[in-house]
Design an enzyme around this catalytic site. Structure first.
Site, short mmCIF file in Angstrom:
data_model
loop_
_atom_site.label_atom_id
_atom_site.label_comp_id
_atom_site.label_asym_id
_atom_site.label_seq_id
_atom_site.Cartn_x
_atom_site.Cartn_y
_atom_site.Cartn_z
N HIS A 22 33.10 7.35 -8.29
CA HIS A 22 32.91 8.57 -8.37
C HIS A 22 31.60 8.99 -9.23
O HIS A 22 30.50 9.62 -8.87
CB HIS A 22 33.94 9.61 -9.04
CG HIS A 22 33.71 11.18 -9.21
ND1 HIS A 22 34.27 12.03 -8.18
CD2 HIS A 22 33.26 11.69 -10.24
CE1 HIS A 22 33.82 13.09 -8.70
NE2 HIS A 22 33.21 13.08 -9.70
N GLU A 23 31.48 8.24 -10.35
CA GLU A 23 30.26 8.24 -11.34
C GLU A 23 29.17 7.67 -10.73
O GLU A 23 27.86 8.32 -11.03
CB GLU A 23 30.68 7.89 -12.63
CG GLU A 23 31.80 8.67 -13.31
CD GLU A 23 31.89 10.13 -13.47
OE1 GLU A 23 30.61 10.61 -13.45
OE2 GLU A 23 32.76 10.79 -13.48
N HIS A 26 27.27 10.23 -8.46
CA HIS A 26 26.44 10.92 -9.32
C HIS A 26 25.05 10.48 -9.71
O HIS A 26 24.00 10.67 -9.98
CB HIS A 26 27.27 11.58 -10.69
CG HIS A 26 28.14 12.45 -10.56
ND1 HIS A 26 28.12 13.63 -9.28
CD2 HIS A 26 29.67 12.61 -10.84
CE1 HIS A 26 29.29 14.16 -9.61
NE2 HIS A 26 30.29 13.53 -10.42
#
Length: 452
Positions: A22-23, A26
């Site tokens: 997920h990170e 980003h």
């Protein structure tokens, strides 16, 4: 204690992988958009490992493994030198900021497709969804379901195995009706479409399965009364039960089916049960005092930590879900789409009250799922990661401040009013969103403890 430790380790591994994915979404898109990333952290709190890369980003693993974050250069929280203004997140165009924020959930969905792709290529053992028992006068019986029928589809969606059947049934919680397509176990004759009336379907996930609440059970091979497992330090071991014992009587009643043993144990939490077993040709009388487990609404059942011998599955009921490289990719996309549809549907029903808050699960349930699937094998753990990754992606897209969806909501408003949402409004939104999120987390954790 061993199970708890194993669940914890599997949970940390699963959460670490999913948070990193997920990170990284980003991080990767931020870098492609020219934004300076100051820190990439898996976990919160004090760092237990860190290093600064050639790109100037600090990479860190922190002590509290319940999330992670990407810290970008941002003029709203830091004094940004004039020469670095162009690299600040808040100075980017609206579409770039939206792309950076949405990248986390998108990477979760892409990871799920990748994981399911591996699952379908490696292959996973499965059994045909053939009905074994139908409870008289139940919803299933009234719809015309019978033992021996094979479930081919739920509301038009193909169901090759019991996992897909269960997903299809759960997706109809709160609905008035659904259809089930069935055929005979031998595949003889035409398929029939049965309409299931769900108005009287009372389903409590803590006490029974979706199909059990409808009134039918899967076909299972013959279960004998001979014990093949007695858990260490469990009620069965304390009573003197041993692997190889055959249960003959429970409270003076002859045991004809293993379900009698299950019913007796569950209905006698912390209460003595007279058990007669056959051991090495001799009859042995024992007193079993089942441990207790509290379910929802204060209901308490007994359990003894024993398991019976189960016959092998018939060969024509077993198969392996395995496909080639390209077909597996298509199956992975299809499976991910089904899980997304199910998750979104359940969220909608939760919001309108068609599904109770007791269906929420928290970190303890996730840890148990991680431990169980990891114990089954790598391919099952991969499937679990895909499922949780999709849920993580969807939850993060919910339009609540503090979540990615909340940021995207502010960006949508900005696009309409042609200026950023005022800081005070955003701050109020974060407080409200935080209160809602932490309240739901508290409910989920409470539900977890009631299921222990």
């Amino acid at each position: 204690m061993t199970d708890i430790l194993w669940n914890f380790i599997a949970f940390i591994i699963a959460l670490g992988i999913l948070v990193a994915v997920h990170e990284f979404g980003h991080f990767w898109v931020a870098r492609r958009c020219g934004v300076k990333v100051e820190k990439f952290s898996i976990g919160f709190g004090k760092s237990i490992w860190k290093r600064v890369g050639h790109d100037g980003t600090e990479y860190s693993i922190s002590m509290i493994p319940l999330g992670g974050y990407v810290k970008m250069l941002d003029g709203r929280v830091d004094d940004v030198p004039a020469e670095q203004q162009a690299m600040a997140f808040d100075k980017q165009s609206l579409w770039k900021r939206s792309a950076i924020v949405s990248a986390g959930p998108i990477f979760n969905f892409l990871f799920a497709i990748f994981a399911y792709w591996l699952v379908f290529m490696i292959g996973v053992p499965a059994v045909k969804p053939v009905i074994g028992e139908v409870t008289p006068y139940s919803i299933a019986a009234q719809a015309g379901l019978e033992p021996g029928m094979e479930i081919k589809a739920v509301s038009g969606v193909n169901t090759p195995d019991w996992e897909s059947v269960n997903m299809g049934l759960i997706g109809h919680i709160g609905d008035d009706s659904m259809t089930i397509t069935v055929s005979s176990a031998e595949g003889v004759g035409l398929n029939e479409i049965k309409t299931i009336n769900l108005r009287d379907w009372n389903f409590d996930p803590e006490t029974e399965s979706a199909m059990g609440a409808l009134g039918f059970k899967p076909f299972t091979p013959e279960i004998s009364n001979q014990l093949t497992n007695v858990s260490a330090q469990g009620a069965g071991e304390r009573a003197g039960l041993q692997v190889g014992d055959t249960v003959l009587q429970i409270n003076g009643q002859a045991v004809e089916a293993w379900q009698q043993v299950v019913n007796a144990i569950q209905s006698h939490p912390n209460a003595p049960i007279a058990v007669m077993v056959e051991r090495a040709g001799q009859q042995v009388e024992l007193t079993l005092i089942p441990d207790s487990r509290e379910l929802s609404q204060g209901k308490v059942i007994g359990f003894a930590g024993i398991a019976p011998k189960v016959a092998e599955w018939p060969q024509n009921y077993r198969f392996e879900l395995q496909f080639g490289v390209f077909e597996s990719l298509g199956k992975a996309v299809e499976k991910s789409g089904q899980v997304i549809d199910l998750t979104v549907s359940m969220l909608k029903k939760l919001l309108v009250g068609d599904v109770g808050l007791n269906n929420l699960s928290g970190p303890i349930s996730i840890a148990k799922g991680a431990g169980t699937t990891a114990d089954y094998g790598f391919v099952y753990f991969l499937g679990f990661l895909a499922l949780i990754s999709i849920n993580l992606g969807i939850i993060n897209l919910v339009p609540l401040p503090m979540l990615d969806g909340g940021h995207l909501l502010f960006f949508m408003i900005e696009a309409v009013i042609r200026r950023p949402v005022p800081e005070k409004v955003q701050e109020m939104g974060y407080r409200i969103g935080g209160a809602i999120i932490f309240s739901l987390m508290a409910v989920a954790i409470f539900n977890d403890f009631t299921r222990l």
